[in-house]
Scaffold this motif. Structure first.
Motif, PDB file in Angstrom:
ATOM      1  N   ARG A   1       0.843  -1.196   0.000  1.00 33.52           N
ATOM      2  CA  ARG A   1       0.000   0.000   0.000  1.00 33.52           C
ATOM      3  C   ARG A   1       0.876   1.243   0.000  1.00 33.52           C
ATOM      4  N   ARG A   2       0.252   2.376  -0.309  1.00 30.91           N
ATOM      5  CA  ARG A   2       0.938   3.664  -0.226  1.00 30.91           C
ATOM      6  C   ARG A   2       0.623   4.294   1.123  1.00 30.91           C
ATOM      7  N   CYS A   3       1.633   4.878   1.742  1.00 30.09           N
ATOM      8  CA  CYS A   3       1.438   5.501   3.049  1.00 30.09           C
ATOM      9  C   CYS A   3       2.519   6.554   3.262  1.00 30.09           C
ATOM     10  N   GLU A   4       2.265   7.452   4.211  1.00 26.86           N
ATOM     11  CA  GLU A   4       3.279   8.455   4.536  1.00 26.86           C
ATOM     12  C   GLU A   4       4.133   7.921   5.675  1.00 26.86           C
ATOM     13  N   ILE A   5       5.421   7.962   5.475  1.00 29.57           N
ATOM     14  CA  ILE A   5       6.361   7.421   6.447  1.00 29.57           C
ATOM     15  C   ILE A   5       7.563   8.352   6.569  1.00 29.57           C
ATOM     16  N   SER A   6       8.420   8.055   7.526  1.00 36.51           N
ATOM     17  CA  SER A   6       9.726   8.704   7.638  1.00 36.51           C
ATOM     18  C   SER A   6      10.788   7.617   7.545  1.00 36.51           C
ATOM     19  N   VAL A   7      11.782   7.855   6.705  1.00 37.75           N
ATOM     20  CA  VAL A   7      12.836   6.883   6.447  1.00 37.75           C
ATOM     21  C   VAL A   7      14.149   7.401   7.029  1.00 37.75           C
TER      22      VAL A   7
ATOM     23  N   PHE B   1      12.487   2.581   9.048  1.00 41.22           N
ATOM     24  CA  PHE B   1      11.417   3.516   8.707  1.00 41.22           C
ATOM     25  C   PHE B   1      10.363   3.512   9.805  1.00 41.22           C
ATOM     26  N   PHE B   2       9.585   4.568   9.844  1.00 42.63           N
ATOM     27  CA  PHE B   2       8.574   4.787  10.873  1.00 42.63           C
ATOM     28  C   PHE B   2       7.245   5.108  10.182  1.00 42.63           C
ATOM     29  N   GLY B   3       6.141   4.512  10.683  1.00 45.84           N
ATOM     30  CA  GLY B   3       4.837   4.749  10.087  1.00 45.84           C
ATOM     31  C   GLY B   3       4.296   3.578   9.303  1.00 45.84           C
ATOM     32  N   ALA B   4       5.012   2.471   9.261  1.00 39.09           N
ATOM     33  CA  ALA B   4       4.566   1.247   8.595  1.00 39.09           C
ATOM     34  C   ALA B   4       5.320   0.080   9.246  1.00 39.09           C
TER      35      ALA B   4
ATOM     36  N   ALA C   1       2.449  -0.572  10.923  1.00 41.36           N
ATOM     37  CA  ALA C   1       1.389   0.032  11.735  1.00 41.36           C
ATOM     38  C   ALA C   1       1.443   1.547  11.561  1.00 41.36           C
ATOM     39  N   PRO C   2       0.326   2.208  11.230  1.00 41.16           N
ATOM     40  CA  PRO C   2       0.321   3.665  11.053  1.00 41.16           C
ATOM     41  C   PRO C   2       0.789   4.385  12.312  1.00 41.16           C
ATOM     42  N   ASP C   3       1.520   5.498  12.115  1.00 43.19           N
ATOM     43  CA  ASP C   3       2.037   6.289  13.230  1.00 43.19           C
ATOM     44  C   ASP C   3       1.930   7.770  12.843  1.00 43.19           C
ATOM     45  N   PRO C   4       0.980   8.497  13.416  1.00 47.85           N
ATOM     46  CA  PRO C   4       0.822   9.913  13.058  1.00 47.85           C
ATOM     47  C   PRO C   4       2.035  10.765  13.423  1.00 47.85           C
ATOM     48  N   ASP C   5       2.881  10.298  14.349  1.00 48.24           N
ATOM     49  CA  ASP C   5       4.069  11.050  14.766  1.00 48.24           C
ATOM     50  C   ASP C   5       5.346  10.408  14.225  1.00 48.24           C
ATOM     51  N   HIS C   6       5.261   9.818  13.025  1.00 48.10           N
ATOM     52  CA  HIS C   6       6.415   9.093  12.492  1.00 48.10           C
ATOM     53  C   HIS C   6       7.640   9.987  12.322  1.00 48.10           C
ATOM     54  N   ALA C   7       7.441  11.251  11.913  1.00 52.23           N
ATOM     55  CA  ALA C   7       8.587  12.139  11.703  1.00 52.23           C
ATOM     56  C   ALA C   7       9.289  12.444  13.022  1.00 52.23           C
ATOM     57  N   ARG C   8       8.507  12.767  14.050  1.00 52.61           N
ATOM     58  CA  ARG C   8       9.089  13.048  15.364  1.00 52.61           C
ATOM     59  C   ARG C   8       9.807  11.823  15.922  1.00 52.61           C
ATOM     60  N   HIS C   9       9.222  10.663  15.750  1.00 51.15           N
ATOM     61  CA  HIS C   9       9.847   9.451  16.261  1.00 51.15           C
ATOM     62  C   HIS C   9      11.146   9.130  15.523  1.00 51.15           C
ATOM     63  N   ALA C  10      11.181   9.406  14.219  1.00 50.86           N
ATOM     64  CA  ALA C  10      12.408   9.171  13.454  1.00 50.86           C
ATOM     65  C   ALA C  10      13.524  10.098  13.920  1.00 50.86           C
ATOM     66  N   VAL C  11      13.206  11.381  14.122  1.00 52.34           N
ATOM     67  CA  VAL C  11      14.207  12.352  14.572  1.00 52.34           C
ATOM     68  C   VAL C  11      14.679  12.025  15.983  1.00 52.34           C
ATOM     69  N   ASP C  12      13.749  11.685  16.870  1.00 52.87           N
ATOM     70  CA  ASP C  12      14.129  11.328  18.239  1.00 52.87           C
ATOM     71  C   ASP C  12      15.030  10.095  18.253  1.00 52.87           C
ATOM     72  N   ALA C  13      14.724   9.124  17.392  1.00 51.36           N
ATOM     73  CA  ALA C  13      15.566   7.922  17.317  1.00 51.36           C
ATOM     74  C   ALA C  13      16.967   8.280  16.847  1.00 51.36           C
TER      75      ALA C  13
ATOM     76  N   ILE D   1      23.658  10.481   9.598  1.00 48.29           N
ATOM     77  CA  ILE D   1      22.255  10.061   9.556  1.00 48.29           C
ATOM     78  C   ILE D   1      21.472  11.003   8.647  1.00 48.29           C
ATOM     79  N   GLY D   2      20.674  10.417   7.767  1.00 44.43           N
ATOM     80  CA  GLY D   2      19.767  11.175   6.914  1.00 44.43           C
ATOM     81  C   GLY D   2      18.337  10.725   7.139  1.00 44.43           C
ATOM     82  N   ILE D   3      17.412  11.702   7.248  1.00 45.18           N
ATOM     83  CA  ILE D   3      15.995  11.387   7.485  1.00 45.18           C
ATOM     84  C   ILE D   3      15.161  12.130   6.453  1.00 45.18           C
ATOM     85  N   ASN D   4      14.160  11.447   5.911  1.00 47.28           N
ATOM     86  CA  ASN D   4      13.225  12.109   4.998  1.00 47.28           C
ATOM     87  C   ASN D   4      11.838  11.533   5.185  1.00 47.28           C
ATOM     88  N   SER D   5      10.829  12.376   5.027  1.00 47.27           N
ATOM     89  CA  SER D   5       9.431  11.958   5.199  1.00 47.27           C
ATOM     90  C   SER D   5       8.663  12.188   3.913  1.00 47.27           C
ATOM     91  N   GLY D   6       7.606  11.422   3.732  1.00 48.80           N
ATOM     92  CA  GLY D   6       6.771  11.583   2.553  1.00 48.80           C
ATOM     93  C   GLY D   6       6.074  10.294   2.195  1.00 48.80           C
TER      94      GLY D   6
END
Length: 527
Positions: free
Chosen positions: A343-349, A402-405, A407-419, A445-450
């Motif tokens: 499926r397509r979803c918004e995540i942070s990598v 990656f964060f947000g898959a 299982a959906p995570d509405p705070d995936h970007a914040r969780h990726a940065v905190d990690a 470390i590189g992080i991107n969301s989308g």
């Protein structure tokens, strides 16, 4: 030092040295395994301090020793089993069987499962077919049709079996227990446990013989398939006169007269069969044997399913946090909405790489190199899992998550940065307490969301849950082309989601490989 390794049922005598012997599916491996679940060079067995050790070679599916993941070289004992992905490799001693593999009658249980299987003509009129029933239905029917003494005897037998199976540690010990209990209650000359492989084919996984090697005739694939496909227990009363065995002259030679085969079924899902053979001189099988084997097969199936689920959970736990593993297992029971469906979803990598490690490792011993990587990955993976992230893969000295898959995570970007911040801090602490002679490590470390594509990708024999798309590519380029050692760099969508407050803007970049537009990244302070 010479040892014998049992690999896919075949014995390999290995003259072990400190340099070691590698096992994998690639041409570079000393012992080849034809399985897509095994990496090209998956694991190494070597000698050190006069002991045998096993070491994972950064394989994709990991290595475990006696069901314990091998994260650093682990010492082995004769009889130990290393699991390479899903392929067992056992250290055996020639002509010696462990005590728990010998029944009171002296019969032997073996995991050397090279046994022939042949197709035979099938004449249903020559056999008894009993439809599979759950243990509850079977006991209810037994109570209605049998005397209290017979019912009580069956209850006692099944209670003993349930207790034995609950105490089994691992699939091999479980099959030991199943066959010991079955052959202790039902007289036979040979017993087999056949389980389905990923392609749905029945494969002999376990053999019991009253007199090892006395009977070499193949068993009937036809009986086994029909028992599993039709979910019936099959009892052939005299194989010598059964038309199905007309082509099997070895049956007459060895005097095998009866076959008894019960399916292993849990929730209408066939797992395999238990297959027994008995000679005419021993009286063959009786209807009460069919009742008892059917009941025992119910317990055995539950135990085998439990062990498979445990192994599946252990494999998932190498890639996901415990919370995500629970969600995956829960969703796996809901066929209408599978969580791992593409499926397509918004995540942070997140991509992280230990800078300069390739050059740094040129003068290191392999064990020292593995130890440094394992310690580093342990620090990074723990921080990812604590925030509900998914470990995609280890890539040499790098890691992708990656964060947000799934299982959906509405705070995936914040969780990726905190990690990412916690990973840098954890590496810093590890450097401050590193053993003498270990180099100081620094990480980019590189992080991107989308939006990205997430789901099971691969072929029928091997699937991996992963993510793909432009969002993933940009995260990789931010790590490799923008971030400096010790720096965390976030893409514009990540910054949009978490806010730019406290972040440091970096000069726009327009020369990233594969990225056609200008990117305005930000640095995430972490010290």
């Amino acid at each position: 030092m010479k040892i014998i390794l049992l690999v896919e049922g075949a014995k390999h005598t290995v003259d072990l040295s400190e340099e070691g012997t590698t096992i994998g599916r690639g041409a570079a491996a000393d012992i080849r395994i034809n399985s897509n679940a095994v990496s090209r060079v998956h694991a190494k067995f070597f000698l050190k301090d006069e002991r045998v050790w096993v070491m994972d070679m950064k394989s994709l599916n990991g290595t475990s020793l006696n069901d314990v993941p091998v994260t650093e070289p682990a010492a082995m004992q004769p009889g130990d089993t290393a699991l390479l992905g899903e392929v067992p490799v056992r250290w055996i001693e020639e002509e010696v069987l462990p005590a728990h593999l010998t029944t009171a009658a002296g019969a032997k249980i073996t995991t050397d499962v090279r046994v022939g299987m042949e197709d035979r003509a099938l004449d249903p009129s020559a056999s008894i077919f009993v439809p599979h029933a759950s243990i509850e239905d079977m006991l209810a029917k037994h109570q209605a049709e049998s005397t209290p003494e017979v019912v009580d005897s069956l209850f006692q037998r099944l209670a003993a079996m349930a207790g034995k199976l609950l105490g089994a540690a691992g699939l091999t010990e479980l099959m030991d227990s199943v066959m010991t209990l079955v052959t202790g209650q039902i007289r036979c000359q040979r017993g087999f446990i056949l389980l389905t492989n990923p392609a749905g084919e029945l494969v002999p996984e376990y053999i019991w013989e009253e007199k090892p090697g006395a009977i070499s005739s193949p068993i009937s694939r036809t009986i086994a398939r029909k028992a599993m496909a039709d979910q019936v227990t099959i009892l052939t009363t005299d194989a010598r006169v059964d038309p199905r065995f007309a082509a099997g002259e070895s049956i007459k030679i060895h005097g095998i007269s009866s076959a008894l085969c019960a399916p292993l079924i849990v929730d209408d899902q066939p797992l395999g069969v238990v297959y027994l053979e008995s000679s005419l001189s021993k009286g063959g099988f009786k209807r009460e044997d069919e009742h008892l084997l059917s009941a025992m097969a119910n317990f055995a199936a539950v135990g085998i399913q439990r062990e498979r689920e445990t192994r599946f959970r252990q494999r998932l736990e190498r890639y996901h946090s415990p919370q995500v593993v629970s969600e995956i297992l829960k969703a796996a029971q809901n066929l209408d909405a599978p969580l791992l469906q593409a499926r397509r979803c918004e995540i942070s990598v997140l991509f992280a790489d230990i800078s300069g490690f390739t050059r740094m490792s040129e003068g290191m011993e392999p064990l020292q190199l593995a130890s440094i990587l394992n310690r580093s990955f342990e620090v990074m993976t723990e921080q990812i899992f604590l925030r509900g992230g998914t470990l995609d893969k280890y890539i040499g000295d790098a890691i992708m998550a990656f964060f947000g898959a799934p299982a959906p995570d509405p705070d995936h970007a914040r969780h990726a940065v905190d990690a990412a911040v916690a990973m840098q801090q954890g590496l810093k602490a590890m450097n401050e307490n590193r053993p003498e002679g270990y180099p100081e490590l620094r990480m980019r470390i590189g992080i991107n969301s989308g939006e990205a594509f997430a789901g099971d990708i691969g072929c029928e024999k091997r699937m991996d849950y992963t993510v793909m798309g432009a969002t993933v590519n940009l995260a990789s380029r931010l790590e490799s082309g923008v971030a400096r050692p010790g720096q965390i760099v976030a893409g514009p969508r990540t910054v949009e989601l978490i806010g730019a407050e406290g972040l440091n803007p970096i000069e726009p970049v327009s020369s990233l490989k594969g990225i056609e537009h200008e990117v305005r990244p930000y640095e995430v302070p972490w010290v």
